[in-house]
Design a protein around this motif. Structure first.
Motif, PDB file in Angstrom:
ATOM      1  N   ASN A 191      -6.641 -22.186  -6.929  1.00  0.00           N
ATOM      2  CA  ASN A 191      -6.050 -21.144  -7.758  1.00  0.00           C
ATOM      3  C   ASN A 191      -5.584 -19.978  -6.886  1.00  0.00           C
ATOM      4  O   ASN A 191      -6.394 -19.207  -6.372  1.00  0.00           O
ATOM      5  N   GLU A 192      -4.273 -19.849  -6.729  1.00  0.00           N
ATOM      6  CA  GLU A 192      -3.717 -18.787  -5.879  1.00  0.00           C
ATOM      7  C   GLU A 192      -4.042 -17.407  -6.443  1.00  0.00           C
ATOM      8  O   GLU A 192      -4.426 -16.493  -5.713  1.00  0.00           O
ATOM      9  N   ALA A 193      -3.906 -17.239  -7.751  1.00  0.00           N
ATOM     10  CA  ALA A 193      -4.149 -15.941  -8.373  1.00  0.00           C
ATOM     11  C   ALA A 193      -5.605 -15.526  -8.258  1.00  0.00           C
ATOM     12  O   ALA A 193      -5.922 -14.326  -8.227  1.00  0.00           O
ATOM     13  N   ASN A 209      -1.154 -20.198 -12.329  1.00  0.00           N
ATOM     14  CA  ASN A 209      -2.006 -19.551 -11.320  1.00  0.00           C
ATOM     15  C   ASN A 209      -2.289 -20.474 -10.137  1.00  0.00           C
ATOM     16  O   ASN A 209      -2.689 -20.007  -9.071  1.00  0.00           O
ATOM     17  N   GLU A 254      -1.931 -22.853  -6.874  1.00  0.00           N
ATOM     18  CA  GLU A 254      -1.031 -22.943  -5.739  1.00  0.00           C
ATOM     19  C   GLU A 254      -0.050 -24.076  -5.964  1.00  0.00           C
ATOM     20  O   GLU A 254      -0.358 -25.061  -6.647  1.00  0.00           O
ATOM     21  N   SER A 255       1.127 -23.964  -5.356  1.00  0.00           N
ATOM     22  CA  SER A 255       2.175 -24.953  -5.595  1.00  0.00           C
ATOM     23  C   SER A 255       1.719 -26.363  -5.233  1.00  0.00           C
ATOM     24  O   SER A 255       2.053 -27.330  -5.923  1.00  0.00           O
ATOM     25  N   ARG A 256       0.932 -26.493  -4.144  1.00  0.00           N
ATOM     26  CA  ARG A 256       0.506 -27.838  -3.723  1.00  0.00           C
ATOM     27  C   ARG A 256      -0.363 -28.510  -4.776  1.00  0.00           C
ATOM     28  O   ARG A 256      -0.443 -29.740  -4.848  1.00  0.00           O
ATOM     29  N   TRP A 257      -1.053 -27.703  -5.608  1.00  0.00           N
ATOM     30  CA  TRP A 257      -1.927 -28.271  -6.627  1.00  0.00           C
ATOM     31  C   TRP A 257      -1.209 -28.426  -7.967  1.00  0.00           C
ATOM     32  O   TRP A 257      -1.670 -29.166  -8.837  1.00  0.00           O
ATOM     33  N   TYR A 302     -11.924 -23.074   3.938  1.00  0.00           N
ATOM     34  CA  TYR A 302     -10.478 -23.253   3.853  1.00  0.00           C
ATOM     35  C   TYR A 302      -9.961 -23.660   5.230  1.00  0.00           C
ATOM     36  O   TYR A 302      -9.683 -22.819   6.069  1.00  0.00           O
ATOM     37  N   LYS A 327      -7.521 -15.741  -5.726  1.00  0.00           N
ATOM     38  CA  LYS A 327      -7.900 -15.260  -4.394  1.00  0.00           C
ATOM     39  C   LYS A 327      -8.101 -13.749  -4.356  1.00  0.00           C
ATOM     40  O   LYS A 327      -8.822 -13.241  -3.500  1.00  0.00           O
ATOM     41  N   GLU A 328      -7.491 -13.047  -5.284  1.00  0.00           N
ATOM     42  CA  GLU A 328      -7.698 -11.598  -5.383  1.00  0.00           C
ATOM     43  C   GLU A 328      -9.162 -11.265  -5.661  1.00  0.00           C
ATOM     44  O   GLU A 328      -9.649 -10.188  -5.304  1.00  0.00           O
ATOM     45  N   LEU A 365     -12.659 -16.589   2.028  1.00  0.00           N
ATOM     46  CA  LEU A 365     -11.266 -16.929   2.280  1.00  0.00           C
ATOM     47  C   LEU A 365     -10.974 -17.084   3.764  1.00  0.00           C
ATOM     48  O   LEU A 365     -10.117 -17.874   4.160  1.00  0.00           O
TER      49      LEU A 365
END
Length: 284
Positions: free
Chosen positions: A234-236, A36, A38-41, A252, A238-239, A246
């Motif tokens: 956590n990218e997931a 879940n 983000e790629s950077r994390w 951010y 954000k929903e 956001l």
């Protein structure tokens, strides 16, 4: 002595704890919600650089400038976009800087266009002199009372962590607005992350991994973010995070600011140069 299974150290402590074998590598197979992030994390970080991961990102934040609009001069350019605001004679006697060697010398270095992890003796000397010259403008160095100082109009503008400013913001929030502002300066600053780690002597490592997986679940993490008002890695999630959060660039930062943020790194032998500089600043 009480034994903990799970601890939440700040980023700069992770490699120290790992080197001292006080925490154990994470078993990512037991943390399916790792995906879940983000790629950077998910990528290897300077505070957790080995092939094995010892920490899971929880929430992150920044350092920057906080202010109370009621204490700003009428002709102040808004928002306060540069570290120069903390060297502005207009606010003499009401500026505070963090009582933190790495943060405060780091802020001075970023203001001068250098890395906040500089090991260059001449750059550190220049940053030191700038802070010594700034001291006549300061109310104090303070790493504890930032939110209270903003709320009570004791100090502004101040060097602060994002969470303290957001705490003050919400305590004075009324009818859709608050006099508290926060900004990461355009020159860049510190980015930090609080992490979850499993202790080396954990008696219940499976439970510790299960809890990390739980807080990385999208809805759980989103609900926590909305409550604490910290940015989530956590990218997931954000929903489930409010649009107002956001879309808030103070929470951010935009990409051009993110590129100027740096983690605090281990200085190695240069630590002694920094320590001597900090002592001179405090005693000036």
């Amino acid at each position: 002595m009480k034994q903990f299974d799970l601890v939440f150290p700040s980023d700069y402590m992770v490699n120290i704890l790992a080197d001292q074998e006080m925490i154990q590598p994470l078993d990512l197979e037991k943390i399916p919600n790792w995906s879940n992030l983000e790629s950077r994390w998910r990528e290897q970080a300077p505070y957790d650089p080995g092939e094995e991961r010892y920490s899971a990102p929880y929430f992150w934040g920044t350092s920057g400038i906080g202010w109370n609009e009621n204490m700003l001069a009428d002709d102040t350019e808004y928002p306060l976009a540069s570290w120069d605001a903390l060297w502005d004679e207009t606010y003499s006697g009401q500026i505070t800087m963090l009582d933190d060697m790495r943060e405060t010398i780091g802020a001075s270095l970023k203001r001068l266009g250098y890395s906040l992890n500089s090991e260059d003796e001449s750059e550190i000397e220049e940053a030191k002199q700038a802070l010594i010259e700034q001291k006549d403008l300061l109310l104090t160095y303070d790493s504890v009372n930032m939110a209270e100082n903003l709320i009570n109009e004791n100090a502004s503008p101040i060097h602060t962590w994002s969470g303290s400013s957001f705490s003050a913001y919400w305590q004075l929030y009324e009818d859709g607005s608050s006099p508290i502002g926060y900004r990461v300066p355009e020159e860049g600053s510190v980015v930090w992350v609080d992490t979850a780690t499993v202790t080396a002597e954990a008696q219940h490592p499976n439970a510790a991994h299960a809890f990390i997986n739980y807080v990385l679940a999208a809805q759980v993490n989103g609900n926590i973010a909305n409550y604490v008002y910290y940015p989530s890695p956590n990218e997931a999630a954000k929903e489930y995070i409010t649009d107002s959060m956001l879309e808030n660039e103070r929470v951010y930062p935009p990409d051009e600011i993110m590129q100027e943020l740096e983690f605090i790194r281990n200085l190695g032998q240069a630590t002694s140069i920094w320590s001597e500089a900090w002592t001179e600043i405090q005693n000036a």
